[in-house]
Design a protein around this motif. Structure first.
Motif, PDB file in Angstrom:
ATOM      1  N   VAL A   1       0.848  -1.186   0.000  1.00 56.91           N
ATOM      2  CA  VAL A   1       0.000   0.000   0.000  1.00 56.91           C
ATOM      3  C   VAL A   1       0.890   1.244   0.000  1.00 56.91           C
ATOM      4  O   VAL A   1       1.695   1.446   0.906  1.00 56.91           O
ATOM      5  CB  VAL A   1      -0.984   0.007   1.193  1.00 56.91           C
ATOM      6  N   ASP A   2       0.756   2.024  -1.045  1.00 56.88           N
ATOM      7  CA  ASP A   2       1.519   3.261  -1.237  1.00 56.88           C
ATOM      8  C   ASP A   2       0.601   4.374  -0.757  1.00 56.88           C
ATOM      9  O   ASP A   2      -0.434   4.634  -1.375  1.00 56.88           O
ATOM     10  CB  ASP A   2       1.830   3.351  -2.744  1.00 56.88           C
ATOM     11  N   TYR A   3       0.928   4.964   0.380  1.00 60.18           N
ATOM     12  CA  TYR A   3       0.008   5.976   0.915  1.00 60.18           C
ATOM     13  C   TYR A   3       0.726   7.061   1.707  1.00 60.18           C
ATOM     14  O   TYR A   3       1.923   6.954   1.948  1.00 60.18           O
ATOM     15  CB  TYR A   3      -1.087   5.316   1.753  1.00 60.18           C
TER      16      TYR A   3
ATOM     17  N   LEU B   1       7.536   9.349  -0.259  1.00 58.84           N
ATOM     18  CA  LEU B   1       7.759  10.766   0.025  1.00 58.84           C
ATOM     19  C   LEU B   1       8.300  11.508  -1.192  1.00 58.84           C
ATOM     20  O   LEU B   1       9.144  10.986  -1.915  1.00 58.84           O
ATOM     21  CB  LEU B   1       8.814  10.931   1.125  1.00 58.84           C
ATOM     22  N   GLY B   2       7.833  12.733  -1.360  1.00 61.54           N
ATOM     23  CA  GLY B   2       8.437  13.606  -2.379  1.00 61.54           C
ATOM     24  C   GLY B   2       9.695  14.201  -1.763  1.00 61.54           C
ATOM     25  O   GLY B   2       9.649  15.200  -1.071  1.00 61.54           O
ATOM     26  N   ASP B   3      10.830  13.530  -1.951  1.00 60.65           N
ATOM     27  CA  ASP B   3      12.053  13.949  -1.255  1.00 60.65           C
ATOM     28  C   ASP B   3      13.216  14.161  -2.225  1.00 60.65           C
ATOM     29  O   ASP B   3      14.371  14.089  -1.844  1.00 60.65           O
ATOM     30  CB  ASP B   3      12.440  12.906  -0.189  1.00 60.65           C
TER      31      ASP B   3
ATOM     32  N   GLY C   1      11.467  12.591 -14.314  1.00 63.15           N
ATOM     33  CA  GLY C   1      10.313  13.186 -13.648  1.00 63.15           C
ATOM     34  C   GLY C   1       9.540  12.191 -12.792  1.00 63.15           C
ATOM     35  O   GLY C   1      10.002  11.082 -12.522  1.00 63.15           O
ATOM     36  N   TYR C   2       8.372  12.625 -12.385  1.00 64.03           N
ATOM     37  CA  TYR C   2       7.485  11.855 -11.508  1.00 64.03           C
ATOM     38  C   TYR C   2       7.162  10.482 -12.115  1.00 64.03           C
ATOM     39  O   TYR C   2       7.168   9.459 -11.421  1.00 64.03           O
ATOM     40  CB  TYR C   2       6.214  12.685 -11.326  1.00 64.03           C
ATOM     41  N   ALA C   3       6.896  10.467 -13.434  1.00 58.45           N
ATOM     42  CA  ALA C   3       6.515   9.211 -14.089  1.00 58.45           C
ATOM     43  C   ALA C   3       7.677   8.210 -14.110  1.00 58.45           C
ATOM     44  O   ALA C   3       7.475   7.011 -13.936  1.00 58.45           O
ATOM     45  CB  ALA C   3       6.040   9.483 -15.512  1.00 58.45           C
TER      46      ALA C   3
ATOM     47  N   THR D   1      10.044   7.898 -11.938  1.00 55.94           N
ATOM     48  CA  THR D   1      10.163   7.319 -10.598  1.00 55.94           C
ATOM     49  C   THR D   1       9.085   6.268 -10.379  1.00 55.94           C
ATOM     50  O   THR D   1       9.359   5.195  -9.828  1.00 55.94           O
ATOM     51  CB  THR D   1      10.017   8.429  -9.533  1.00 55.94           C
ATOM     52  N   ASP D   2       7.882   6.556 -10.816  1.00 58.92           N
ATOM     53  CA  ASP D   2       6.812   5.586 -10.609  1.00 58.92           C
ATOM     54  C   ASP D   2       7.016   4.320 -11.438  1.00 58.92           C
ATOM     55  O   ASP D   2       6.635   3.231 -11.008  1.00 58.92           O
ATOM     56  CB  ASP D   2       5.438   6.212 -10.872  1.00 58.92           C
ATOM     57  N   LEU D   3       7.620   4.466 -12.601  1.00 55.34           N
ATOM     58  CA  LEU D   3       7.910   3.267 -13.397  1.00 55.34           C
ATOM     59  C   LEU D   3       9.004   2.432 -12.730  1.00 55.34           C
ATOM     60  O   LEU D   3       8.909   1.209 -12.647  1.00 55.34           O
ATOM     61  CB  LEU D   3       8.321   3.658 -14.821  1.00 55.34           C
TER      62      LEU D   3
ATOM     63  N   LEU E   1      -1.760  -1.100  -3.998  1.00 53.29           N
ATOM     64  CA  LEU E   1      -2.772  -0.039  -3.918  1.00 53.29           C
ATOM     65  C   LEU E   1      -2.057   1.299  -3.863  1.00 53.29           C
ATOM     66  O   LEU E   1      -1.186   1.501  -3.023  1.00 53.29           O
ATOM     67  CB  LEU E   1      -3.627  -0.196  -2.651  1.00 53.29           C
ATOM     68  N   TYR E   2      -2.403   2.183  -4.776  1.00 51.26           N
ATOM     69  CA  TYR E   2      -1.878   3.545  -4.753  1.00 51.26           C
ATOM     70  C   TYR E   2      -2.972   4.427  -4.187  1.00 51.26           C
ATOM     71  O   TYR E   2      -3.940   4.748  -4.881  1.00 51.26           O
ATOM     72  CB  TYR E   2      -1.525   4.017  -6.160  1.00 51.26           C
ATOM     73  N   VAL E   3      -2.827   4.784  -2.920  1.00 50.26           N
ATOM     74  CA  VAL E   3      -3.842   5.623  -2.284  1.00 50.26           C
ATOM     75  C   VAL E   3      -3.427   7.076  -2.515  1.00 50.26           C
ATOM     76  O   VAL E   3      -2.672   7.657  -1.730  1.00 50.26           O
ATOM     77  CB  VAL E   3      -3.966   5.286  -0.786  1.00 50.26           C
ATOM     78  N   VAL E   4      -3.872   7.620  -3.599  1.00 49.81           N
ATOM     79  CA  VAL E   4      -3.385   8.925  -4.072  1.00 49.81           C
ATOM     80  C   VAL E   4      -4.570   9.715  -4.650  1.00 49.81           C
ATOM     81  O   VAL E   4      -5.554   9.123  -5.111  1.00 49.81           O
ATOM     82  CB  VAL E   4      -2.309   8.736  -5.172  1.00 49.81           C
ATOM     83  N   GLY E   5      -4.454  11.027  -4.635  1.00 48.18           N
ATOM     84  CA  GLY E   5      -5.500  11.922  -5.130  1.00 48.18           C
ATOM     85  C   GLY E   5      -6.062  11.523  -6.488  1.00 48.18           C
ATOM     86  O   GLY E   5      -5.327  11.094  -7.381  1.00 48.18           O
TER      87      GLY E   5
ATOM     88  N   GLU F   1      -6.990  13.289  -8.792  1.00 53.18           N
ATOM     89  CA  GLU F   1      -6.513  14.104  -9.919  1.00 53.18           C
ATOM     90  C   GLU F   1      -5.310  13.465 -10.622  1.00 53.18           C
ATOM     91  O   GLU F   1      -4.924  13.867 -11.700  1.00 53.18           O
ATOM     92  CB  GLU F   1      -6.214  15.541  -9.470  1.00 53.18           C
ATOM     93  N   GLN F   2      -4.733  12.436 -10.007  1.00 46.59           N
ATOM     94  CA  GLN F   2      -3.608  11.761 -10.653  1.00 46.59           C
ATOM     95  C   GLN F   2      -4.037  10.499 -11.422  1.00 46.59           C
ATOM     96  O   GLN F   2      -3.205   9.648 -11.753  1.00 46.59           O
ATOM     97  CB  GLN F   2      -2.539  11.407  -9.609  1.00 46.59           C
ATOM     98  N   ALA F   3      -5.327  10.386 -11.687  1.00 44.25           N
ATOM     99  CA  ALA F   3      -5.854   9.173 -12.338  1.00 44.25           C
ATOM    100  C   ALA F   3      -5.162   8.878 -13.669  1.00 44.25           C
ATOM    101  O   ALA F   3      -4.734   7.750 -13.931  1.00 44.25           O
ATOM    102  CB  ALA F   3      -7.360   9.298 -12.536  1.00 44.25           C
TER     103      ALA F   3
ATOM    104  N   HIS G   1      -2.268   9.889 -14.766  1.00 41.04           N
ATOM    105  CA  HIS G   1      -0.872   9.507 -14.523  1.00 41.04           C
ATOM    106  C   HIS G   1      -0.763   8.007 -14.241  1.00 41.04           C
ATOM    107  O   HIS G   1       0.036   7.306 -14.852  1.00 41.04           O
ATOM    108  CB  HIS G   1      -0.312  10.322 -13.351  1.00 41.04           C
ATOM    109  N   PHE G   2      -1.590   7.515 -13.328  1.00 38.34           N
ATOM    110  CA  PHE G   2      -1.480   6.093 -12.962  1.00 38.34           C
ATOM    111  C   PHE G   2      -1.944   5.173 -14.085  1.00 38.34           C
ATOM    112  O   PHE G   2      -1.344   4.132 -14.318  1.00 38.34           O
ATOM    113  CB  PHE G   2      -2.210   5.806 -11.646  1.00 38.34           C
ATOM    114  N   GLN G   3      -2.997   5.586 -14.786  1.00 42.24           N
ATOM    115  CA  GLN G   3      -3.419   4.746 -15.919  1.00 42.24           C
ATOM    116  C   GLN G   3      -2.276   4.587 -16.912  1.00 42.24           C
ATOM    117  O   GLN G   3      -2.017   3.494 -17.417  1.00 42.24           O
ATOM    118  CB  GLN G   3      -4.605   5.389 -16.642  1.00 42.24           C
TER     119      GLN G   3
HETATM  120  N1  ARG Z   1       3.992  12.959  -3.414  1.00 46.03           N
HETATM  121  C1  ARG Z   1       2.890  12.787  -4.309  1.00 46.03           C
HETATM  122  C2  ARG Z   1       1.911  13.932  -4.159  1.00 46.03           C
HETATM  123  O1  ARG Z   1       1.873  14.580  -3.137  1.00 46.03           O
HETATM  124  C3  ARG Z   1       2.140  11.492  -4.070  1.00 46.03           C
HETATM  125  C4  ARG Z   1       2.921  10.250  -4.347  1.00 46.03           C
HETATM  126  C5  ARG Z   1       2.010   9.068  -4.502  1.00 46.03           C
HETATM  127  N2  ARG Z   1       2.684   7.842  -4.796  1.00 46.03           N
HETATM  128  C6  ARG Z   1       3.238   7.523  -5.967  1.00 46.03           C
HETATM  129  N3  ARG Z   1       3.811   6.350  -6.091  1.00 46.03           N
HETATM  130  N4  ARG Z   1       3.201   8.355  -6.977  1.00 46.03           N
HETATM  131  O2  ARG Z   1       1.151  14.186  -5.059  1.00 46.03           O
END
Ligand code: ARG
Length: 580
Positions: free
Chosen positions: A121-123, A163-165, A317-319, A321-323, A339-343, A345-347, A349-351
């Motif tokens: 679970v990614d949350y 984390l966005g780090d 970029g963000y994509a 890292t997710d790949l 499970l990606y428990v994420v906003g 609005e990122q639908a 992106h994940f698709q």
């Molecule tokens: N840090 C991102 C944000 O605040 C959420 C990351 C969610 N997880 C992921 N694997 N992209 O929007």
């Protein structure tokens, strides 16, 4: 197995096998609660066509098979009604026996998943470059409940705080740290001033060319993992994480430092991820950028939509890292489900990430990757939640206010200061968490203190109160809930309704885990508390005129209700005060 819905499913499936042959034993009997009996099975209607027989005839054959199987221990009656519904009424003795068994069961009727799955679970996943905001509050709370539910169902859970780090803002954040001094920066970040800190750095970056230049160079040394830069980055991150941890501990969330797997963790995998995609021909260079074009995704101009994995300046970029993350999770962590428990609005992106990962063969049919979409938190004006000044609300302030309001709400109850503070904390956190969980996770929701702190309705305080009230019955009766073992006798309809309701807990938890929907647990618990209220209004428990065996039975029902509510609230991560 004590859950009537599951028992009925099994029995009716056996009957289907007997009546129509083994190939029918797997059909879903479509058991639903009914207003005419305890349950209704609609399978005769759905099978009639396949069997080329009239639905009522099919229903009759099922009823006969149930009869022949000698299931009269379970069923009081099985009647055919309307076009071919089976109306099933359970025997009181069967219900009371299952209730007694559930009372002895430490799992309160919740089964174990076989075989267990490895679920990641990614949350939570706040961004260190900004303050953790209310949006992250919801991903944190919903994610944590899903973890608890899935773990309780016997699965192996991997919590990941993505984390966005990492990334270009860290250049200016580190330079700002040097400008204001390490000690000062740490103190401010630990106090949750990440947002202001970021703003200050931003202003300098936009107005001061020398600062901008330093920041750019710092990004380069960070990417190159220069030891001094990494040391400063750690200082910044540790202070920020320490603030996040304060929030987690206030909330009672199960995330720890071991669960941190931020974007920085994937930094070293990014080049290889891109190289893999390029070598297999899945990624192609378009206008200087390396892109994947997953089939089926088009932009407003009908042109294929790119998932950019390496920008034309060479940056990731963000994509990307997710790949890299999905590849690592499937290949190295060997997960069955993510499970990606994420906003919400990122639908897109994940698709696109899932589609690209499928093209690359990293995501296979054996693995389920799901975006558990989190709806936006709105203010009372119906817009994205903010404070009056327009900046995102500081999360610790928001939580503090919930506790203060809870404290005010219980001011009249005569508790000493320490007890009042403790109850206020439990009620405040329970209110915030339950409000997040009780609406379906993908719907938007209005953050409203008055509504979440109400002591009636489907709220945290109401559910907490329901448990506290049952505890007070036991205190008054001077008996421990664990000593209330029945036997359970079902005389009044309200007793029978309550027992039947309590037996449904297992399948609700199972469904909530399978569909990633904690709000199903909330809805069930609320219904349970309401059924208990009716029972308590109609049936005296401790009253002098109650015969001893009735009293023992009713106390057992109270204890079982308490176990169900308590276990359910634990699965939601909602704390319960012993008194309120
Ligand atoms: N840090 C991102 C944000 O605040 C959420 C990351 C969610 N997880 C992921 N694997 N992209 O929007």
């Amino acid at each position: 197995m004590t859950d009537p819905q599951l028992v009925l499913t099994e029995r009716v499936q056996q009957a289907l096998g007997t009546a129509f042959g083994p190939e029918y034993a797997g059909a879903d009997p479509l058991i639903r609660p009914s207003q005419f009996a305890d349950f209704q099975a609609n399978v005769a209607l759905s099978l009639a066509k396949r069997l080329r027989r009239a639905p009522r005839e099919v229903a009759q054959a099922i009823a006969d098979a149930l009869d022949a199987a000698g299931t009269t221990d379970v069923f009081e009656s099985v009647e055919i009604s309307g076009p071919g519904f089976l109306n099933i009424t359970l025997k009181d003795e069967w219900i009371s026996a299952q209730a007694e068994r559930t009372l002895e069961d430490p799992r309160v009727g919740v089964g174990l998943t076989t075989p267990p799955q490895t679920v990641l679970v990614d949350y939570s996943a706040p961004n260190a470059a900004k303050e953790m905001h209310v949006g992250h509050l919801r991903t944190t709370i919903v994610g944590d409940s899903l973890v608890r539910i899935l773990e309780h169902l016997g699965n192996r859970l991997i919590r990941q705080n993505h984390l966005g780090d990492w990334g270009t803002p860290f250049g200016m954040l580190i330079e700002h740290l040097l400008d204001i001094g390490e000690g000062n920066a740490i103190a401010r970040l630990e106090a949750g001033e990440g947002s202001e800190y970021y703003q200050e750095a931003r202003v300098k970056f936009d107005s001061d060319n020398a600062f901008k230049e330093r920041s750019r160079r710092r990004v380069a040394t960070l990417q190159a993992e220069d030891p001094e830069t990494i040391r400063l980055w750690h200082l910044f991150m540790n202070a920020t994480i320490s603030y996040f941890n304060k929030i987690y501990s206030t909330l009672g969330v199960t995330l720890t430092d071991d669960d941190i797997a931020g974007e920085s963790m994937y930094n070293r995998m990014l080049a290889e991820t891109c190289a893999d995609l390029e070598a297999s021909g899945i990624a192609t260079v378009s206008e200087g950028a390396l892109c994947v074009f997953p089939p089926g995704f088009t932009g407003s101009d009908d042109k294929p939509l790119p998932l950019i994995i390496r920008k034309s300046d060479g940056g990731y970029g963000y994509a990307t890292t997710d790949l890299a993350a999905i590849r690592y999770r499937v290949r190295d962590l060997k997960v069955d489900r993510i499970l990606y428990v994420v906003g919400a609005e990122q639908a897109l992106h994940f698709q696109m990430v899932f589609a690209a990962a499928r093209m690359a063969g990293w995501l296979t049919d054996e693995v389920s990757a799901e975006h558990t979409q989190i709806g936006m938190m709105l203010g009372s004006d119906g817009r994205r939640f903010r404070t009056r000044s327009g900046v995102a609300t500081k999360l610790s302030d928001l939580l503090d206010e919930a506790v203060e309001r809870a404290s005010a709400a219980i001011a009249e109850r005569g508790y000493d200061e320490a007890t009042r503070a403790e109850i206020a904390h439990t009620v405040g956190m329970g209110a915030v968490k339950y409000a997040d969980l009780s609406v379906s996770h993908d719907s938007e929701y209005i953050f409203d203190y008055d509504r979440m702190l109400a002591f009636s309705g489907n709220t945290g305080p109401y559910m907490q109160y329901a448990t506290a009230r049952i505890r007070s019955i036991f205190r008054k009766g001077e008996i421990d809930p664990s000593a209330a073992t029945g036997p359970i006798i079902l005389g009044e309809p309200a007793e029978r309704d309550l027992a039947l309701q309590l037996l449904g807990f297992g399948s609700v938890v199972e469904h909530a885990g399978a569909s990633s929907e904690p709000h199903r647990v909330c809805a069930y618990l609320y219904e349970t508390a309401s059924t208990f209220t009716t029972f308590y209004e109609k049936c005296h428990v401790l009253h002098d005129d109650v015969p001893p065996e009735t009293r023992a039975s009713r106390l057992a029902l109270c204890a079982l209700t308490l176990n169900v509510l308590q276990t359910g609230l634990n699965l939601l991560g909602v704390p319960t005060p012993t008194r309120m």
